[in-house]
Enzyme design. Sequence first.
Site, PDB file in Angstrom:
ATOM      1  N   GLY A 167       0.939  -1.410   0.315  1.00  0.00           N
ATOM      2  CA  GLY A 167       0.601  -0.239  -0.374  1.00  0.00           C
ATOM      3  C   GLY A 167       0.676   1.039   0.079  1.00  0.00           C
ATOM      4  O   GLY A 167       2.225   1.074  -0.144  1.00  0.00           O
ATOM      5  N   ASP A 210      11.768  -5.264   9.787  1.00  0.00           N
ATOM      6  CA  ASP A 210      12.127  -4.133   9.000  1.00  0.00           C
ATOM      7  C   ASP A 210      12.536  -3.053  10.081  1.00  0.00           C
ATOM      8  O   ASP A 210      12.375  -2.170   9.793  1.00  0.00           O
ATOM      9  CB  ASP A 210      11.089  -3.919   7.968  1.00  0.00           C
ATOM     10  CG  ASP A 210      11.595  -2.940   6.724  1.00  0.00           C
ATOM     11  OD1 ASP A 210      13.161  -3.033   6.886  1.00  0.00           O
ATOM     12  OD2 ASP A 210      11.200  -2.668   6.042  1.00  0.00           O
TER      13      ASP A 210
END
Lengths: 319, 294
Positions: A16, A128
Amino acid sequence: MEKYKLGKVIGIGAYGIVHRGLNLETNQIVAIKRFYTFDCKNGVPYTTIQEISMLIEMYHINIVKLLDVISNTKNEWYIIFEYLDLDLEKYMVTYLKDSMEKHTIKYIMHQILSGVMYCHKHRIMHRDLTPDKLLIDLNASVVKIADFGMARAFDFPLRAYSPEVVTTWYRAPEILLGSPVYTTAVDVWSVGCIFAKMLTRQNLFAGASKNEHLRKIFSIMGTPNERTWPGVTSLPYYPAGLPEYYPENLEEFFPDLEPAGVDLLSEMLCMNPARRISAHRALQHAYFKKKKRKEKKEKKMMILDPIEEEKEEEDDDDP
Amino acid sequence: MNSKQIKKEESEMEFNFENPFQEQELKPIEWLFETETQFMAAQGFFQNHEARRLRKIAVKKIRQLSQNGGFRHDPFVSFLAVNYYDRCISSYPLPVDEYSYGLFIISCVVIAWKMRKSGFYLPVFLETNRLYNVDYRQIERMEHRILYALKWRMRSVTALCFLDFFISFYNFTDIQEIATFKRQSLECKLLHMHYDARFTEFKPSTIAATALIAERPNIAPPPAFFCEPLLRCQYLNMDELENCHNLLMAQVRSNDLRTYLVPPSPSMDAIAEVEDDDQKRQRSRKRMRERGLV
């Protein structure tokens, strides 16, 4: 979506686009994540379900808050997060001197680790962590972990995970070596790299390619072998014919860091993920203990204050 | 006292360097015990006979749909889907007509598949399960309703989350031994309890513990061997554990359990009618005989 105004794009991910946005009712700045709808025949996208159900369980001061979930008739999904304009990457550049202060680094590290420990306790790995995913609220002196786009739940038996996660420079060696299964230890490695970057403003391991990056890690932390990391030589990308590096003394890389800090850093950057320190144990490390002692001293001094003392007594009288 | 005990446990954990996975060392378990009741069906709901009858139909359908989602069979899918069904139906009004009810059950399974498998594709799922008359837009609307009703809390804390923790109380040394013990508890007892409406009254942790302490056919050690270690667990309510165990034993005695040991047939009709219990038992016995289980 009438409640929010979409602003400029601040991030593009695999699932997204993230916009800066404004809540028109409260004037609060927010981050709005708009999920891609690859196929409208698939019902509610699985990425949406997985990510929201994960974020909804998290309430912690060091993790960005999920404020709202909005969908429209076209099956477009938006998640509204709290948002701060400043992240650790920008903070280190803009506030060069402040961010180099020893106690600031310690304070920030403590907060990052608290957030990471909370995630791990709630069966979530971030996967991450990088400086630009750590938002900073200067007014409240709070660091918040953001962007759980790559995060993954691990409550069910560990399975093979996708290898392409975590921005290269902060990527743990087990991912680089192609280990099919990895654990929360990957986040601790990333935090270690962030710690190193805060201390020197440079990435400790910065290789142009994956192999170069691995070689760089080995040259500082030592080439892992079956004795230091059982099973490492049979990992898919274990490079053949690399020179056998011995571990360097990390103190030489960080001359200004106190010994406890060097010890913590070396434990966080332990090559073998099974022996790497957990976020939980890292928070109890001697590096943070000194800070606690100081706090205790402050508390004692406060108690000596007569007004405070009276208050304490009142509290004691309460049933 | 409680927090002291936990602290003691944590400090003991620090010395455990054998543990290969960090998350086990972190023991998110305390949090699981605190929140498990939030993922249970509303208390008392399944005491109603009609609610139990409908659940039986739903469980059968969920198990059939979980066999085939375009992916390899994943036992967690049916487990999660039944949990969504319980929580949703016991707290929110029932879909009125039979078609929406079927749609609701299918959507519970679809969400469970999406939680488990990235890459899940609805059209393939509908096709492999021969649900030709179901429109993806209807599923999507039902998914919305379920997700909002459950407030997006789809990462349910179920009995499965507690198995490893409880097994760590036993002094097993062999990994193979642990795996066998876990599989037996899961297949023989835990799945059965999860699919039986009467056990929705018990906490997931109680169900997991009961699955471990319950007697096993053809196994030498006496029941006390399985029972003793869990008595040390501070989080377990012993009265509740006893009640749950008694209910399970009553069923074992009435031979009810066997019907659950056989996987459902993969054929799928719209909403299957509940079979006559005797008929079902006879059929499953026959199948087990064919497999050489009896």
